[in-house]
Design a protein around this motif. Sequence first.
Motif, PDB file in Angstrom:
ATOM      1  N   GLN A  89       4.452   2.802 -10.888  1.00 23.30           N
ATOM      2  CA  GLN A  89       4.536   1.716 -11.854  1.00 23.30           C
ATOM      3  C   GLN A  89       5.474   2.086 -12.994  1.00 23.30           C
ATOM      4  O   GLN A  89       6.243   1.244 -13.482  1.00 23.30           O
ATOM      5  N   ALA A  90       5.439   3.340 -13.430  1.00 20.04           N
ATOM      6  CA  ALA A  90       6.330   3.784 -14.504  1.00 20.04           C
ATOM      7  C   ALA A  90       7.791   3.712 -14.071  1.00 20.04           C
ATOM      8  O   ALA A  90       8.662   3.322 -14.850  1.00 20.04           O
ATOM      9  N   LEU A  91       8.058   4.071 -12.823  1.00 17.99           N
ATOM     10  CA  LEU A  91       9.435   4.023 -12.333  1.00 17.99           C
ATOM     11  C   LEU A  91       9.905   2.587 -12.164  1.00 17.99           C
ATOM     12  O   LEU A  91      11.071   2.278 -12.405  1.00 17.99           O
ATOM     13  N   ARG A  92       9.006   1.711 -11.758  1.00 22.89           N
ATOM     14  CA  ARG A  92       9.381   0.295 -11.696  1.00 22.89           C
ATOM     15  C   ARG A  92       9.616  -0.251 -13.098  1.00 22.89           C
ATOM     16  O   ARG A  92      10.485  -1.102 -13.311  1.00 22.89           O
ATOM     17  N   GLY A  93       8.829   0.246 -14.052  1.00 18.86           N
ATOM     18  CA  GLY A  93       9.043  -0.158 -15.436  1.00 18.86           C
ATOM     19  C   GLY A  93      10.404   0.270 -15.955  1.00 18.86           C
ATOM     20  O   GLY A  93      10.998  -0.400 -16.804  1.00 18.86           O
ATOM     21  N   ALA A  94      10.918   1.393 -15.430  1.00 20.39           N
ATOM     22  CA  ALA A  94      12.259   1.846 -15.820  1.00 20.39           C
ATOM     23  C   ALA A  94      13.312   0.823 -15.408  1.00 20.39           C
ATOM     24  O   ALA A  94      14.310   0.634 -16.111  1.00 20.39           O
ATOM     25  N   LEU A  95      13.089   0.163 -14.265  1.00 24.22           N
ATOM     26  CA  LEU A  95      13.996  -0.912 -13.850  1.00 24.22           C
ATOM     27  C   LEU A  95      13.976  -2.039 -14.870  1.00 24.22           C
ATOM     28  O   LEU A  95      15.029  -2.559 -15.263  1.00 24.22           O
TER      29      LEU A  95
ATOM     30  N   GLU B 102      20.735  -4.695 -19.851  1.00 22.90           N
ATOM     31  CA  GLU B 102      21.812  -5.184 -18.991  1.00 22.90           C
ATOM     32  C   GLU B 102      22.628  -4.021 -18.435  1.00 22.90           C
ATOM     33  O   GLU B 102      23.847  -4.115 -18.253  1.00 22.90           O
ATOM     34  N   HIS B 103      21.938  -2.906 -18.145  1.00 22.14           N
ATOM     35  CA  HIS B 103      22.569  -1.766 -17.504  1.00 22.14           C
ATOM     36  C   HIS B 103      22.442  -1.913 -15.985  1.00 22.14           C
ATOM     37  O   HIS B 103      21.411  -2.392 -15.503  1.00 22.14           O
ATOM     38  N   ASN B 104      23.461  -1.508 -15.260  1.00 17.53           N
ATOM     39  CA  ASN B 104      23.416  -1.616 -13.793  1.00 17.53           C
ATOM     40  C   ASN B 104      22.986  -0.306 -13.139  1.00 17.53           C
ATOM     41  O   ASN B 104      23.242  -0.070 -11.973  1.00 17.53           O
ATOM     42  N   TYR B 105      22.331   0.543 -13.919  1.00 16.94           N
ATOM     43  CA  TYR B 105      21.835   1.822 -13.417  1.00 16.94           C
ATOM     44  C   TYR B 105      20.505   2.110 -14.105  1.00 16.94           C
ATOM     45  O   TYR B 105      20.150   1.476 -15.112  1.00 16.94           O
ATOM     46  N   ILE B 106      19.752   3.042 -13.553  1.00 17.77           N
ATOM     47  CA  ILE B 106      18.501   3.485 -14.174  1.00 17.77           C
ATOM     48  C   ILE B 106      18.655   4.959 -14.514  1.00 17.77           C
ATOM     49  O   ILE B 106      18.856   5.787 -13.624  1.00 17.77           O
ATOM     50  N   GLY B 107      18.590   5.274 -15.798  1.00 14.83           N
ATOM     51  CA  GLY B 107      18.770   6.645 -16.243  1.00 14.83           C
ATOM     52  C   GLY B 107      17.499   7.216 -16.840  1.00 14.83           C
ATOM     53  O   GLY B 107      16.454   6.550 -16.912  1.00 14.83           O
TER      54      GLY B 107
ATOM     55  N   ALA C 189       0.818  -1.215   0.000  1.00 11.48           N
ATOM     56  CA  ALA C 189       0.000   0.000   0.000  1.00 11.48           C
ATOM     57  C   ALA C 189       0.848   1.258   0.000  1.00 11.48           C
ATOM     58  O   ALA C 189       0.484   2.266  -0.580  1.00 11.48           O
ATOM     59  N   PHE C 190       1.976   1.223   0.672  1.00 10.23           N
ATOM     60  CA  PHE C 190       2.830   2.412   0.763  1.00 10.23           C
ATOM     61  C   PHE C 190       4.221   2.064   0.253  1.00 10.23           C
ATOM     62  O   PHE C 190       5.223   2.333   0.893  1.00 10.23           O
ATOM     63  N   ASN C 191       4.266   1.471  -0.921  1.00 13.25           N
ATOM     64  CA  ASN C 191       5.520   0.937  -1.442  1.00 13.25           C
ATOM     65  C   ASN C 191       6.105   1.831  -2.524  1.00 13.25           C
ATOM     66  O   ASN C 191       5.815   1.657  -3.694  1.00 13.25           O
ATOM     67  N   PRO C 192       6.927   2.820  -2.147  1.00  9.88           N
ATOM     68  CA  PRO C 192       7.557   3.652  -3.179  1.00  9.88           C
ATOM     69  C   PRO C 192       8.703   2.903  -3.836  1.00  9.88           C
ATOM     70  O   PRO C 192       9.284   2.000  -3.239  1.00  9.88           O
ATOM     71  N   PRO C 193       9.030   3.233  -5.069  1.00  3.50           N
ATOM     72  CA  PRO C 193      10.179   2.599  -5.689  1.00  3.50           C
ATOM     73  C   PRO C 193      11.454   2.992  -4.948  1.00  3.50           C
ATOM     74  O   PRO C 193      11.528   4.058  -4.340  1.00  3.50           O
ATOM     75  N   THR C 194      12.445   2.096  -4.968  1.00  9.56           N
ATOM     76  CA  THR C 194      13.734   2.442  -4.382  1.00  9.56           C
ATOM     77  C   THR C 194      14.568   3.130  -5.454  1.00  9.56           C
ATOM     78  O   THR C 194      14.459   2.807  -6.640  1.00  9.56           O
ATOM     79  N   PHE C 195      15.427   4.066  -5.026  1.00  9.81           N
ATOM     80  CA  PHE C 195      16.151   4.872  -5.998  1.00  9.81           C
ATOM     81  C   PHE C 195      17.662   4.638  -5.951  1.00  9.81           C
ATOM     82  O   PHE C 195      18.428   5.448  -6.448  1.00  9.81           O
ATOM     83  N   ASN C 196      18.080   3.508  -5.358  1.00 12.42           N
ATOM     84  CA  ASN C 196      19.512   3.286  -5.215  1.00 12.42           C
ATOM     85  C   ASN C 196      20.213   3.105  -6.557  1.00 12.42           C
ATOM     86  O   ASN C 196      21.408   3.392  -6.675  1.00 12.42           O
ATOM     87  N   ARG C 197      19.494   2.642  -7.580  1.00 16.45           N
ATOM     88  CA  ARG C 197      20.118   2.441  -8.888  1.00 16.45           C
ATOM     89  C   ARG C 197      19.892   3.617  -9.834  1.00 16.45           C
ATOM     90  O   ARG C 197      20.408   3.609 -10.950  1.00 16.45           O
ATOM     91  N   PHE C 198      19.115   4.592  -9.430  1.00 17.27           N
ATOM     92  CA  PHE C 198      18.860   5.744 -10.288  1.00 17.27           C
ATOM     93  C   PHE C 198      20.094   6.637 -10.342  1.00 17.27           C
ATOM     94  O   PHE C 198      20.763   6.864  -9.322  1.00 17.27           O
ATOM     95  N   THR C 199      20.402   7.150 -11.519  1.00 13.97           N
ATOM     96  CA  THR C 199      21.490   8.106 -11.634  1.00 13.97           C
ATOM     97  C   THR C 199      21.088   9.414 -10.943  1.00 13.97           C
ATOM     98  O   THR C 199      19.906   9.642 -10.660  1.00 13.97           O
TER      99      THR C 199
END
Length: 224
Positions: free
Chosen positions: A167-173, A180-185, A78-88
């Motif tokens: 959902q869009a941000l999870r789709g970016a993952l 095969e990128h180890n980051y999300i840009g 219910a309160f599950n925000p995406p994690t941003f550790n892999r985001f540039t």
Amino acid sequence: MTPSPTLQELIDTVRSDAASADPLVQLTQASGTASDLQELADALLDHYVEQCRGERRSWAEISAALGVTKQAAHKRYAFNPPTFNRFTDRARAVVRDAETQARERGERSVGPEHLLLALFDAADGAAAKVLAEVRVTQSACEERLGVGPRGQEPAGERVPLGAVAKQALRGALDEALGFEHNYIGTEHMLLSLVQAAEEPVGRALADLGTSYEDIRERIVRRFG
């Protein structure tokens, strides 16, 4: 049902991907592979939970399908925000700017339209450059999406991410893993937005003359 990878198949993948036969090097590779699989599994469940919620299924129904208690399902999703550790850093800045975009328009949550508009403001980002290549402008997107004008930013008010934006941000993952990128840009964020053809942002981009395939091809040429 399509079978999941066997343990031996995963071991063979790690051995193939590792830089050497050193056990510590392979352990590092295995740790990264396991992390990718866990994130992908989480994103898969998140996608279908969001879909059920979109169809107004109750938490009791969702928890029964997941085989957990109602309280556990509600706490987890219910309160599950995406994690941003892999985001540039630039991608994180886009998310922050999307919140500003929503707040200045008096919205109660950040939607995918705000993420799209924020991509234009990150002018040095890959997404903005690709959008410029296909001649899609911020003003055209604003008009097509019917968003209100930006006004005075209320001080101290936070605007949460809406379900579709999450959902869009999870789709970016998913897009990053596909490359095969180890980051999300920003490029992965754009692909996720244009991929959702049934959503207003995806339809708007299609109406403006671009497509997922076109965007992806241009990103492949840039990054391989």
